[in-house]
Design a protein around this motif. Structure first.
Motif, PDB file in Angstrom:
ATOM      1  N   PHE A 105       0.840  -1.290  -0.040  1.00 28.77           N
ATOM      2  CA  PHE A 105      -0.096   0.040  -0.104  1.00 28.77           C
ATOM      3  C   PHE A 105       1.013   1.346   0.165  1.00 28.77           C
ATOM      4  N   THR A 106       0.567   2.075  -0.735  1.00 28.99           N
ATOM      5  CA  THR A 106       1.344   3.339  -1.116  1.00 28.99           C
ATOM      6  C   THR A 106       0.436   4.548  -0.822  1.00 28.99           C
ATOM      7  N   PRO A 107       0.435   5.026   0.154  1.00 31.88           N
ATOM      8  CA  PRO A 107      -0.408   6.568   0.411  1.00 31.88           C
ATOM      9  C   PRO A 107      -0.431   7.630  -0.623  1.00 31.88           C
ATOM     10  N   ALA A 108      -1.649   8.433  -0.759  1.00 31.43           N
ATOM     11  CA  ALA A 108      -1.534   9.500  -1.636  1.00 31.43           C
ATOM     12  C   ALA A 108      -0.446  10.416  -1.205  1.00 31.43           C
ATOM     13  N   SER A 109      -0.154  10.627   0.397  1.00 31.50           N
ATOM     14  CA  SER A 109       0.587  11.565   0.832  1.00 31.50           C
ATOM     15  C   SER A 109       1.473  10.629   1.687  1.00 31.50           C
ATOM     16  N   SER A 110       2.906  10.614   1.754  1.00 33.45           N
ATOM     17  CA  SER A 110       3.659   9.863   2.494  1.00 33.45           C
ATOM     18  C   SER A 110       3.570  10.300   3.913  1.00 33.45           C
ATOM     19  N   GLU A 111       3.055  11.454   4.173  1.00 30.68           N
ATOM     20  CA  GLU A 111       3.004  12.043   5.439  1.00 30.68           C
ATOM     21  C   GLU A 111       2.174  11.276   6.202  1.00 30.68           C
ATOM     22  N   GLU A 112       0.947  10.699   5.388  1.00 26.63           N
ATOM     23  CA  GLU A 112      -0.025  10.243   6.382  1.00 26.63           C
ATOM     24  C   GLU A 112       0.296   8.709   6.982  1.00 26.63           C
ATOM     25  N   LEU A 113       1.294   8.296   6.299  1.00 22.35           N
ATOM     26  CA  LEU A 113       1.817   6.873   7.100  1.00 22.35           C
ATOM     27  C   LEU A 113       2.289   6.992   8.416  1.00 22.35           C
ATOM     28  N   GLY A 114       2.757   8.376   8.684  1.00 24.65           N
ATOM     29  CA  GLY A 114       3.103   8.403  10.320  1.00 24.65           C
ATOM     30  C   GLY A 114       2.114   8.056  11.364  1.00 24.65           C
ATOM     31  N   GLY A 115       2.230   7.252  11.975  1.00 25.86           N
ATOM     32  CA  GLY A 115       1.498   6.669  13.069  1.00 25.86           C
ATOM     33  C   GLY A 115       0.498   5.613  12.775  1.00 25.86           C
ATOM     34  N   VAL A 116       0.526   5.151  11.313  1.00 24.89           N
ATOM     35  CA  VAL A 116      -0.367   4.055  10.958  1.00 24.89           C
ATOM     36  C   VAL A 116       0.034   2.811  11.550  1.00 24.89           C
ATOM     37  N   MET A 117       1.010   2.541  11.773  1.00 22.11           N
ATOM     38  CA  MET A 117       1.379   1.233  12.474  1.00 22.11           C
ATOM     39  C   MET A 117       0.743   1.019  13.972  1.00 22.11           C
ATOM     40  N   ASP A 118       0.877   2.245  14.592  1.00 18.37           N
ATOM     41  CA  ASP A 118       0.387   2.316  16.037  1.00 18.37           C
ATOM     42  C   ASP A 118      -1.079   2.170  16.093  1.00 18.37           C
ATOM     43  N   GLN A 119      -1.747   2.878  14.988  1.00 17.27           N
ATOM     44  CA  GLN A 119      -3.350   2.800  14.650  1.00 17.27           C
ATOM     45  C   GLN A 119      -3.642   1.308  14.788  1.00 17.27           C
ATOM     46  N   LEU A 120      -2.942   0.530  13.783  1.00 16.83           N
ATOM     47  CA  LEU A 120      -3.368  -0.689  13.515  1.00 16.83           C
ATOM     48  C   LEU A 120      -3.135  -1.672  14.527  1.00 16.83           C
ATOM     49  N   LYS A 121      -1.898  -1.558  15.269  1.00 12.79           N
ATOM     50  CA  LYS A 121      -1.579  -2.089  16.556  1.00 12.79           C
ATOM     51  C   LYS A 121      -2.973  -2.147  17.664  1.00 12.79           C
ATOM     52  N   VAL A 122      -3.789  -0.871  17.478  1.00 15.93           N
ATOM     53  CA  VAL A 122      -4.815  -0.791  18.272  1.00 15.93           C
ATOM     54  C   VAL A 122      -6.209  -1.339  17.691  1.00 15.93           C
ATOM     55  N   LYS A 123      -6.125  -1.273  16.276  1.00 17.69           N
ATOM     56  CA  LYS A 123      -7.338  -1.406  15.537  1.00 17.69           C
ATOM     57  C   LYS A 123      -7.501  -2.883  15.342  1.00 17.69           C
ATOM     58  N   LEU A 124      -6.481  -3.745  15.084  1.00 17.26           N
ATOM     59  CA  LEU A 124      -6.347  -5.183  14.849  1.00 17.26           C
ATOM     60  C   LEU A 124      -7.350  -6.114  15.866  1.00 17.26           C
ATOM     61  N   PRO A 125      -6.782  -5.908  17.100  1.00 15.10           N
ATOM     62  CA  PRO A 125      -7.446  -6.778  18.239  1.00 15.10           C
ATOM     63  C   PRO A 125      -9.109  -6.387  18.065  1.00 15.10           C
ATOM     64  N   LYS A 126      -9.276  -5.300  17.967  1.00 19.18           N
ATOM     65  CA  LYS A 126     -11.076  -4.994  17.712  1.00 19.18           C
ATOM     66  C   LYS A 126     -11.642  -5.780  16.672  1.00 19.18           C
ATOM     67  N   HIS A 127     -10.871  -6.190  15.818  1.00 18.68           N
ATOM     68  CA  HIS A 127     -11.234  -6.861  14.709  1.00 18.68           C
ATOM     69  C   HIS A 127     -11.117  -8.328  14.466  1.00 18.68           C
ATOM     70  N   GLY A 128     -10.621  -8.982  15.914  1.00 14.57           N
ATOM     71  CA  GLY A 128     -10.322 -10.260  16.002  1.00 14.57           C
ATOM     72  C   GLY A 128      -8.783 -10.669  15.745  1.00 14.57           C
ATOM     73  N   TRP A 129      -7.975  -9.760  15.575  1.00 15.72           N
ATOM     74  CA  TRP A 129      -6.603 -10.110  15.382  1.00 15.72           C
ATOM     75  C   TRP A 129      -5.774  -9.989  16.699  1.00 15.72           C
ATOM     76  N   GLU A 130      -5.244 -10.967  17.183  1.00 21.13           N
ATOM     77  CA  GLU A 130      -4.027 -10.783  18.110  1.00 21.13           C
ATOM     78  C   GLU A 130      -2.572 -10.487  17.641  1.00 21.13           C
ATOM     79  N   VAL A 131      -2.268  -8.912  18.217  1.00 22.28           N
ATOM     80  CA  VAL A 131      -0.790  -8.851  17.703  1.00 22.28           C
ATOM     81  C   VAL A 131       0.294  -9.524  18.487  1.00 22.28           C
ATOM     82  N   VAL A 132       0.949 -10.453  17.891  1.00 20.49           N
ATOM     83  CA  VAL A 132       1.827 -11.306  18.467  1.00 20.49           C
ATOM     84  C   VAL A 132       3.214 -10.608  18.458  1.00 20.49           C
ATOM     85  N   GLU A 133       3.635  -9.813  17.387  1.00 18.42           N
ATOM     86  CA  GLU A 133       4.875  -9.139  17.329  1.00 18.42           C
ATOM     87  C   GLU A 133       4.801  -7.872  17.134  1.00 18.42           C
TER      88      GLU A 133
END
Length: 177
Positions: A92-120
């Motif tokens: 995935f390549t964002p329309a603006s590269s600045e938008e990726l800042g913080g997306v991994m932290d957001q995914l770390k929070v969002k994934l468990p709410k959708h049935g995923w367990e973050v293991v690493e």
């Protein structure tokens, strides 16, 4: 483009080794790949695409994903005529590269709410120390590894989705694609 494909091809075995050995735990030996049930490889590929689409929606920023299809691979040391895994690698390549800042932290929070367990979660072992997240979904019988390649031009997210071990029904053959 050729360099990027080579880089993905070189990281594929590492991602596979990381994902198929962790999580998605059936209460068996920890090195066993969990069962994903009985399916055709086409139906299982559809499940992988659906899972990837759900992950794409969790990114929640504008951009473009590569249009790659799922693939079929052998399932560990099991009979290659009866058992298989599905993998789906895309970026995935964002329309603006600045938008990726913080997306991994957001995914770390969002994934468990959708049935995923973050293991690493943390820097990977590459020279660039890319931020990497691995999560398992026991219900879907899929694992995902997401890598934020901040130093690429443009920065992007690489996704590697892999299933548990499927078995084909008696009399059916595994389709290779």
């Amino acid at each position: 483009m050729k360099t990027k494909l080579c880089a993905i091809a070189l990281t594929l075995p590492t991602a596979l080794a990381t994902l198929i050995g962790c999580g998605m735990t059936d209460k068996k030996k920890s090195d066993d790949i969990p069962s994903s049930g009985v399916s055709t490889s086409s139906e299982a590929a559809g499940d992988a695409k659906k899972t990837s689409s759900e992950l794409y929606n969790l990114i929640d920023i504008k951009g473009k994903a590569t249009d790659t299809g799922p693939g079929v691979k052998e399932c560990g040391k099991k009979d290659a005529e009866k058992y298989f895994q599905i993998f789906h690698s895309w970026s995935f390549t964002p329309a603006s590269s600045e938008e990726l800042g913080g997306v991994m932290d957001q995914l770390k929070v969002k994934l468990p709410k959708h049935g995923w367990e973050v293991v690493e979660y943390g820097p990977d072992s590459s020279r660039n120390k890319n931020l990497s997240l691995t999560a398992d979904n026991d219900t879907k019988k899929f694992s995902v590894n997401i890598t934020y390649q901040a130093k690429d031009n443009p920065p992007n997210l690489n996704f590697f989705v892999v299933s548990g071990c499927y078995q084909v029904a008696d009399g059916q053959k595994i389709e290779q694609f």
